[in-house]
Structures are given as C-alpha cells and as structure tokens.
Design an enzyme around this catalytic site. Structure first.
Site, PDB file in Angstrom:
ATOM      1  N   ASP A  49       0.837  -1.201   0.000  1.00 15.68           N
ATOM      2  CA  ASP A  49       0.000   0.000   0.000  1.00 15.68           C
ATOM      3  C   ASP A  49       0.870   1.248   0.000  1.00 15.68           C
ATOM      4  OD1 ASP A  49      -2.967   1.130   0.914  1.00 15.68           O
ATOM      5  OD2 ASP A  49      -1.311   2.307   1.735  1.00 15.68           O
ATOM      6  N   TYR A  54       3.068   9.963  -0.622  1.00 16.67           N
ATOM      7  CA  TYR A  54       4.198   9.355   0.085  1.00 16.67           C
ATOM      8  C   TYR A  54       5.511   9.587  -0.663  1.00 16.67           C
ATOM      9  CZ  TYR A  54       0.558   6.586   2.493  1.00 16.67           C
ATOM     10  OH  TYR A  54      -0.546   6.161   3.192  1.00 16.67           O
ATOM     11  N   LYS A  79      -3.086   5.908  -3.985  1.00 11.39           N
ATOM     12  CA  LYS A  79      -4.151   6.856  -3.660  1.00 11.39           C
ATOM     13  C   LYS A  79      -3.928   8.179  -4.379  1.00 11.39           C
ATOM     14  CE  LYS A  79      -3.685   4.907   0.970  1.00 11.39           C
ATOM     15  NZ  LYS A  79      -2.259   4.521   0.857  1.00 11.39           N
ATOM     16  N   HIS A 112      -7.703   9.695  -1.298  1.00 10.73           N
ATOM     17  CA  HIS A 112      -6.950   9.693  -0.044  1.00 10.73           C
ATOM     18  C   HIS A 112      -7.715  10.329   1.117  1.00 10.73           C
ATOM     19  CE1 HIS A 112      -2.490   9.367   1.299  1.00 10.73           C
ATOM     20  NE2 HIS A 112      -3.300   9.120   2.302  1.00 10.73           N
TER      21      HIS A 112
END
Length: 279
Positions: A49, A54, A79, A112
């Site tokens: 994930d 990120y 996401k 998200h």
C-alpha cells in the site's frame, strides 16, 4: 479464512484482497522503500500500500519489477492526493502514478481524503469509476471517509466503494463506521493499526500478548483480522516485517476481543477527516 499471508477477503465485486499487507507511509524513496518492499515480498507478503503523497511510488515500482513474484500474484494499492482531486486531474494523476510504479494497472486506487471544503470527491469518484470500467483498476475505494462522506458519495455514484481505509486501532474502534461499511458491503482497512507505536506498552495488551507468547503488535494485528478489518502495518526492518505477519498460529478468545474493544477512546492519532484540508 485466516490461514497465512495468502489469505484473502473477497470484495463486493469479486476481487480477492489479502487480509494483511505492507504499508509504506513515511518510508523514504530509493533504497529504504525498495528494501522494505523487497523483504516483504520475499517473506510472503502480496499486498503493498502506497500513495502519491508518500513520494515513494518509484521505489515501490522498482521493488516490484525486481521481484520474482508474478504481477498477478501481487495486490498494489495507491491513492490520489487532495491537490489532484477533480475529474480530469484525477485521470492525469492516475496515469502519473502508474508511470512511477511502472505498472499497467492497479489492484486498488483510493481517494486519499474527502476534503469536504474542496467539494470535489464526487468528481474524483467519477474518474475512478471510469478507470475501473476501462479495466485499469481492479477495485476502487476511498480512505478516511466517515459515514456522512460515504452517504453523500453513494447517493450519486454508480459503483459503491469496495474499500474504506481509515485510522483504526484499539483506541479508535470506529464502531458506527464499521457497521455502516458492513451494511454497504464496503471492506474496512486499517492504517496506523499500532497507533504509531503508542499502544505497544499498554498493560491490557501486554497481558494478552504474554498469555499467547506473542508481541503486543502481533496481538493488535490479530485483533484487526478477527474483527474483519484488513490491515497494513508498516516497517522498514526485515525482522519486524516477518514478526508482523506471524499472526496466523493463534486466536484471540471472545473475552480477549471484548477486552480490546473496550479500550476504545475515540482517540485519533491522525487528523479528523471533517477538518483535514491540506492540499
């Protein structure tokens, strides 16, 4: 149902999703995330994930590319970030995510955050529905959506979300949300299942862990799974990645499950989805 790392839950569209995966929130791109994902896959993990925000999708993609495991045996989630919400911008963001991951499709793509003040998540969802219908995503869902956000989305959508990934741990058991998701056949998934380490010294959890000769982290992860919640604990250390998955050889009793459920404080480690507007 919960035999080993290959155990899956079936989403409402028939896609099988592993109960346990690796999260890579705050894992540095490059060597750190490549190492983390590589070691997870080597030790039997099949679900990874990540997210655009990120900033480690490229490293995740590199680890997948280097893996000996066939792509169709892996379950890859990413996401769309808040600043990319909206119909066309979501379509563009998805293509960028695919390129960074060096993949032809995603197994799961999530919105998200709802970001209510933006008021774009319905347009964003229409883009996800389009990508799903085109076969570019095997399952679509949301993250950090409360019941009110889900109800608003479901009112107008063609496809009900298959997954809702939310903060979930013994101090935030989200009972009303879990009931809502069950009623609408939406699979709940936990981020921050260990409350970013805050729960590891808890006396109740420690007593249960000692009884089973397990760690507190293993007890929490097992509680997630027995609660019917998919979970994605994060680690960059191989021994912890292995330890987090060593949860299929014991079972919590009904009394122990009740003890952990009773620890709820409605205490969030992350932001409240109604107020979070970072983009």
């Amino acid at each position: 149902m919960l035999n080993d790392l290959s155990s899956t839950t079936t989403l409402h569209n028939g896609v099988e999703m592993p109960w346990l995966g690796l999260g890579v929130f705050k894992v540095e791109d490059g060597d750190e995330v490549i190492h983390s994902v590589t070691k997870a896959i080597e030790n039997g993990y099949r679900s990874i994930d990540t997210a655009a925000v990120y900033k480690n999708e490229e490293g995740v993609g590199q680890a997948i590319k280097q893996s000996d495991v066939a792509r169709d045996q892996l379950f890859i989630t990413s996401k769309v970030w808040n600043s990319d919400q909206g119909y066309q911008s979501t379509l563009d963001a998805f293509e960028s995510t695919l390129a960074r991951l060096q993949l032809d499709y995603l197994d799961l793509y999530l919105i998200h955050w709802p970001v209510p003040e933006l008021n774009k998540y319905k347009d964003t969802w229409r883009a996800l529905e389009k990508l799903y219908k085109e076969g570019k995503i095997r399952a679509i869902g949301v993250s950090n959506f409360k019941e009110s956000h889900l109800a608003e989305l479901i009112k107008d959508c063609e496809i009900v979300p298959m997954v809702n990934q939310v903060e979930f741990h013994p101090h935030l058991t989200q009972e009303p949300l879990r009931a809502y998701c069950r009623d609408h056949h939406i699979q709940l998934e936990a981020w921050s299942p260990l409350k970013q380490g805050e729960l590891l010294d808890d006396p109740i959890l420690t007593e249960i862990a000692n009884h089973h000769n397990k760690t507190v982290a293993q007890v929490i992860i097992r509680w997630d799974l027995q609660s019917g919640v998919v979970t994605i604990p994060k680690s960059v250390k191989e021994h912890r990645i292995i330890s987090n998955a060593d949860v299929f050889d014991f079972e919590l009793t009904a009394e122990e499950m009740s003890q952990i459920n009773a620890m709820n404080k409605d205490d969030r480690r992350g932001p409240d989805p109604d107020a979070f507007n970072k983009y």
